[in-house]
Scaffold this motif. Structure first.
Motif, short mmCIF file in Angstrom:
data_model
loop_
_atom_site.label_atom_id
_atom_site.label_comp_id
_atom_site.label_asym_id
_atom_site.label_seq_id
_atom_site.Cartn_x
_atom_site.Cartn_y
_atom_site.Cartn_z
N VAL A 1 -8.87 -9.29 16.97
CA VAL A 1 -9.41 -8.08 17.59
C VAL A 1 -10.78 -7.70 17.01
CG1 VAL A 1 -9.02 -5.63 18.03
CG2 VAL A 1 -7.13 -7.25 18.26
N PRO A 2 -10.91 -7.51 15.68
CA PRO A 2 -12.25 -7.23 15.18
C PRO A 2 -13.14 -8.46 15.12
CG PRO A 2 -10.72 -7.30 13.35
CD PRO A 2 -9.91 -7.41 14.61
N LEU A 3 -12.53 -9.65 15.02
CA LEU A 3 -13.34 -10.87 14.93
C LEU A 3 -14.21 -11.03 16.18
CD1 LEU A 3 -13.70 -13.28 12.91
CD2 LEU A 3 -12.23 -14.59 14.46
N VAL A 4 -13.62 -10.81 17.37
CA VAL A 4 -14.39 -10.99 18.60
C VAL A 4 -15.36 -9.83 18.83
CG1 VAL A 4 -12.58 -12.37 19.67
CG2 VAL A 4 -12.66 -9.90 20.11
N ARG A 5 -15.25 -8.81 18.02
CA ARG A 5 -16.21 -7.71 18.08
C ARG A 5 -17.33 -7.90 17.05
NH1 ARG A 5 -11.65 -6.16 20.38
NH2 ARG A 5 -11.63 -4.42 21.87
N ASN A 6 -17.26 -9.00 16.30
CA ASN A 6 -18.29 -9.34 15.32
C ASN A 6 -19.11 -10.55 15.75
OD1 ASN A 6 -17.78 -8.24 12.04
ND2 ASN A 6 -16.48 -7.54 13.71
N MET A 7 -18.48 -11.48 16.44
CA MET A 7 -19.15 -12.74 16.75
C MET A 7 -18.89 -13.16 18.18
SD MET A 7 -16.82 -15.61 14.72
CE MET A 7 -17.12 -14.89 13.11
N ALA A 8 -19.61 -14.17 18.63
CA ALA A 8 -19.46 -14.68 19.99
C ALA A 8 -18.04 -15.21 20.23
CB ALA A 8 -20.49 -15.78 20.25
N LEU A 9 -17.58 -15.09 21.46
CA LEU A 9 -16.20 -15.44 21.79
C LEU A 9 -15.85 -16.89 21.45
CD1 LEU A 9 -15.75 -13.62 25.24
CD2 LEU A 9 -14.95 -12.89 22.98
N LYS A 10 -16.71 -17.81 21.81
CA LYS A 10 -16.39 -19.22 21.55
C LYS A 10 -16.38 -19.53 20.05
CE LYS A 10 -17.51 -21.52 25.90
NZ LYS A 10 -17.49 -20.31 26.74
N GLN A 11 -17.24 -18.86 19.29
CA GLN A 11 -17.23 -19.05 17.84
C GLN A 11 -15.92 -18.54 17.25
OE1 GLN A 11 -20.78 -16.93 16.72
NE2 GLN A 11 -22.05 -18.76 16.85
N ALA A 12 -15.48 -17.38 17.71
CA ALA A 12 -14.22 -16.82 17.23
C ALA A 12 -13.04 -17.69 17.65
CB ALA A 12 -14.05 -15.39 17.75
N MET A 13 -13.04 -18.12 18.91
CA MET A 13 -11.92 -18.92 19.41
C MET A 13 -11.77 -20.22 18.63
SD MET A 13 -9.36 -19.18 21.40
CE MET A 13 -9.46 -18.13 22.84
N GLU A 14 -12.89 -20.85 18.30
CA GLU A 14 -12.82 -22.09 17.53
C GLU A 14 -12.12 -21.86 16.19
OE1 GLU A 14 -15.68 -25.56 15.58
OE2 GLU A 14 -16.54 -24.01 16.86
N MET A 15 -12.48 -20.78 15.51
CA MET A 15 -11.84 -20.47 14.24
C MET A 15 -10.34 -20.21 14.42
SD MET A 15 -14.68 -17.98 12.46
CE MET A 15 -13.73 -17.78 10.93
N LEU A 16 -10.00 -19.50 15.48
CA LEU A 16 -8.60 -19.10 15.71
C LEU A 16 -7.70 -20.28 16.07
CD1 LEU A 16 -9.46 -15.87 17.66
CD2 LEU A 16 -8.08 -15.91 15.57
N VAL A 17 -8.21 -21.22 16.87
CA VAL A 17 -7.34 -22.31 17.34
C VAL A 17 -7.37 -23.53 16.43
CG1 VAL A 17 -7.49 -21.57 19.74
CG2 VAL A 17 -9.10 -23.29 18.89
N THR A 18 -8.38 -23.63 15.57
CA THR A 18 -8.43 -24.78 14.66
C THR A 18 -8.02 -24.42 13.23
OG1 THR A 18 -10.73 -24.45 13.98
CG2 THR A 18 -10.34 -25.73 16.00
#
Length: 269
Positions: free
Chosen positions: A154-171
């Protein structure tokens, strides 16, 4: 900080504050990498509530002892209570604590001296500002144990671009401090010996400004970010109009016209 630290429940959180209105909460479970167990979440909530109610509070710094800033939730505690109702209460408790940071009327600065993972990375992302040592690493790696870091997202995607956050979350991959700065997760990255000085620089810059204007501005900043652009402008305009009615703004504008320092700087410095 000039005041002696005051221990919270079981010494898990230390609280310091000084005459300037600067408060500091220090996570104090270095052996467990400052995990956010139920007791720590409860103590942080209690401290946030008290600091938020203090009209003299100007800035809050969240720090930690040991090698890690925060390693997220206490997985051993979670595994020992395998009930849906328990997990729902736990994550609701953590979410309430995180939201309290945004609702505080003063800026909250994360002083990141080490590793920040999962809900620990969430804590950094939730703070208004963050200063990190250059050796820190950040990750939302719950997926490594089969648990997608939903609330940290929730706060991660409010700090950085969506694809950058998604990469961290799924990997479950980690980023270093410089990459965290480039992505917007932290404001500044410094060597360890400069960490306190960098935090103090932000603190002093905030203290030099009127508390009332910063409190109104922080509330507006987060509210407008969730609105459509027209509603955001309407809310922002109303906030600025009310802000201009404050004595500090009237004095500040007059001082600008008079080409002098505003009088409130002398009382707030």
């Amino acid at each position: 900080m000039t005041a002696a630290p005051v221990q919270g429940e079981d010494g898990l959180v230390l609280h310091q504050h000084d005459a300037r209105g600067v408060h500091r909460l220090t996570l104090n479970s270095p052996k467990s990498f400052n995990v956010l167990g139920e007791a720590v979440l409860g103590e942080l909530q209690r401290q946030f509530d008290a600091i938020g109610a203090d009209p003299t509070a100007r800035v809050l710094v969240i720090a930690a002892e040991g090698k890690a800033f925060c390693a997220g939730h206490d997985l051993k505690q979670m595994k020992a209570n395998p009930q849906l109702a328990y997990y729902q209460r736990l994550f609701a408790q953590c979410s309430k604590m995180m939201l309290s940071i945004q609702k505080l009327p003063m800026p909250v600065i994360a002083r990141v001296q080490g590793l920040a993972t999962a809900a620990g990375c969430q804590l950094v992302a939730q703070c208004d500002l963050a200063v990190s040592v250059d050796t820190a690493r950040f990750g939302v790696n719950g997926i490594d144990v089969g648990l997608f870091c939903a609330t940290p997202s929730v706060p991660l995607v409010r700090n950085m671009a969506l694809k950058q956050a998604m990469e961290m979350l799924v990997t479950g991959g980690f980023i270093d401090a410089e990459e965290a700065r480039a992505r917007g997760l932290v404001n500044r990255v410094v060597p360890a010996e400069q960490l306190d000085a960098a935090v103090d620089a932000l603190v002093n810059a905030i203290l030099a400004k009127p508390r009332e204007a910063i409190a109104a501005g922080k509330e507006l900043f987060y509210r407008q970010s969730e609105l459509g652009i027209e509603a955001a402008y309407q809310l922002a305009g109303q906030t600025m109009a009310c802000n201009m009615m404050l004595d500090v703004a009237q004095e500040g504008v007059q001082a600008f016209i008079d080409k002098r320092a505003p009088a409130w700087r002398q009382t707030l410095a």
